[in-house]
Design an enzyme around this catalytic site. Sequence first.
Site, PDB file in Angstrom:
ATOM      1  N   GLY A  10       5.031  74.209  -1.866  1.00 39.36           N
ATOM      2  CA  GLY A  10       3.326  74.020  -1.081  1.00 39.36           C
ATOM      3  C   GLY A  10       3.036  74.476  -0.268  1.00 39.36           C
ATOM      4  O   GLY A  10       2.278  73.850   0.269  1.00 39.36           O
ATOM      5  N   ALA A  11       4.333  75.272   0.569  1.00 43.00           N
ATOM      6  CA  ALA A  11       4.435  75.111   1.821  1.00 43.00           C
ATOM      7  C   ALA A  11       3.171  76.021   2.914  1.00 43.00           C
ATOM      8  O   ALA A  11       3.383  76.537   3.846  1.00 43.00           O
ATOM      9  CB  ALA A  11       5.348  75.491   2.484  1.00 43.00           C
ATOM     10  N   ASP A  61       5.122  80.273  -8.723  1.00 40.06           N
ATOM     11  CA  ASP A  61       4.984  79.271  -9.221  1.00 40.06           C
ATOM     12  C   ASP A  61       5.603  78.190  -9.646  1.00 40.06           C
ATOM     13  O   ASP A  61       6.071  78.339 -10.101  1.00 40.06           O
ATOM     14  CB  ASP A  61       3.711  80.267  -9.873  1.00 40.06           C
ATOM     15  CG  ASP A  61       3.156  78.781 -10.317  1.00 40.06           C
ATOM     16  OD1 ASP A  61       3.085  77.753 -10.655  1.00 40.06           O
ATOM     17  OD2 ASP A  61       1.740  79.447 -10.777  1.00 40.06           O
ATOM     18  N   ASN A  88       5.870  68.674  -2.928  1.00 41.96           N
ATOM     19  CA  ASN A  88       4.830  69.331  -1.910  1.00 41.96           C
ATOM     20  C   ASN A  88       3.526  70.020  -3.213  1.00 41.96           C
ATOM     21  O   ASN A  88       2.219  69.095  -3.252  1.00 41.96           O
ATOM     22  CB  ASN A  88       4.289  69.832  -0.796  1.00 41.96           C
ATOM     23  CG  ASN A  88       3.606  69.415   0.239  1.00 41.96           C
ATOM     24  OD1 ASN A  88       2.529  68.798   0.148  1.00 41.96           O
ATOM     25  ND2 ASN A  88       2.922  70.225   0.174  1.00 41.96           N
ATOM     26  N   SER A 141      -0.342  60.046  -4.203  1.00 44.46           N
ATOM     27  CA  SER A 141      -1.213  59.793  -3.439  1.00 44.46           C
ATOM     28  C   SER A 141      -2.580  58.800  -4.003  1.00 44.46           C
ATOM     29  O   SER A 141      -1.482  57.427  -4.475  1.00 44.46           O
ATOM     30  CB  SER A 141      -2.151  60.814  -4.212  1.00 44.46           C
ATOM     31  OG  SER A 141      -3.717  60.255  -3.953  1.00 44.46           O
ATOM     32  N   TYR A 154      -6.088  63.144 -12.443  1.00 41.82           N
ATOM     33  CA  TYR A 154      -5.338  63.133 -11.254  1.00 41.82           C
ATOM     34  C   TYR A 154      -4.802  62.801 -10.826  1.00 41.82           C
ATOM     35  O   TYR A 154      -3.332  62.232 -10.250  1.00 41.82           O
ATOM     36  CB  TYR A 154      -6.000  63.750 -10.033  1.00 41.82           C
ATOM     37  CG  TYR A 154      -5.940  64.281  -8.534  1.00 41.82           C
ATOM     38  CD1 TYR A 154      -4.622  64.898  -8.064  1.00 41.82           C
ATOM     39  CD2 TYR A 154      -5.767  63.718  -7.534  1.00 41.82           C
ATOM     40  CE1 TYR A 154      -3.763  65.167  -7.191  1.00 41.82           C
ATOM     41  CE2 TYR A 154      -5.202  63.344  -6.308  1.00 41.82           C
ATOM     42  CZ  TYR A 154      -4.782  64.108  -6.150  1.00 41.82           C
ATOM     43  OH  TYR A 154      -3.489  64.489  -4.551  1.00 41.82           O
TER      44      TYR A 154
HETATM   45  C1  8X3 Z   1      -5.760  63.195  -2.132  1.00 42.35           C
HETATM   46  C2  8X3 Z   1      -5.922  61.658  -1.757  1.00 42.35           C
HETATM   47  O1  8X3 Z   1      -8.663  59.890  -2.285  1.00 42.35           O
HETATM   48  O2  8X3 Z   1      -8.863  62.379  -3.201  1.00 42.35           O
HETATM   49  O3  8X3 Z   1      -4.820  63.033  -2.554  1.00 42.35           O
HETATM   50  O4  8X3 Z   1      -7.677  61.162  -4.115  1.00 42.35           O
HETATM   51  S1  8X3 Z   1      -7.977  61.497  -2.917  1.00 42.35           S
END
Ligand code: 8X3
Length: 253
Positions: A10-11, A61, A88, A141, A154
């Site tokens: 993902g660079a 991909d 990443n 994250s 996510y």
């Molecule tokens: C992305 C940061 O704040 O949208 O990983 O969860 S946030």
Amino acid sequence: MEKKTVLITGASSGIGEGCARKFAMNGHRLILNGRNQEKLKAVKQELEEKYRAEVLLLPFDVRNREVAEAALNALPGDWKEIDVLINNAGLVIGVDKEHEGNLDEWDVVIDTDVKALLAMTRLVVPGMVERGRGHVINMGSIAGDYAYPGGSVYCACKAAVKALSDGLRIDLVDTPVRVTNIKPGLVETNFSVVRFRGNKEAADNVYKGIRPLSGDDIAEVVYFAVAVPQHIQIAEVLVMPTNQATGTIVSRK
Ligand code: 8X3
């Protein structure tokens, strides 16, 4: 720090591009992966012109395991000896509730954020163990620390990145290979544009009234984790803007 061969997924933009720039300006050589060949070429050109960096492009991909394996096997000579793998590549599509979202979109998210990260690790880390040197940086994250509205899939993926990082660190405890999970908060990249399915205004609102971090800011942290002496393993870093406190608590002016 001696010259390292650094593979970044993902660079072509955002945090990955920031990492590419930081390692290039410090004399390391780069293998840059991404889906967008044009953008990757532009990054390569910039790094070669500004820093005389050695840059090799691997446009594929990350979800495609066969292509990933073939591309890594085809790396020339000692380019195969990857010292730093920066996992990443990642994304999220939509802010739907868990019981209302699109399962096909979530497949893309889970396949990219979790399964591709695992596949790249599986492909690259055995060589690191064999050579007795290496460092895996996983882009986690703040979203992996606690779920927030409209983010459940996510957040689950980033919680998985934490578990995969911890598990890998355990599995490599008797080797010199280090594992670091970087957990950014608000970073202004193309991430939110993709999250809001191209709605630029909605994406801009995420960063309104606060100074967010940049891809280059996260690259500083990544570089630090790699540059510290070999006996130091930065296991995890939670990094956010000064006016952010949690995944949901942000002060906006
Ligand atoms: C992305 C940061 O704040 O949208 O990983 O969860 S946030």
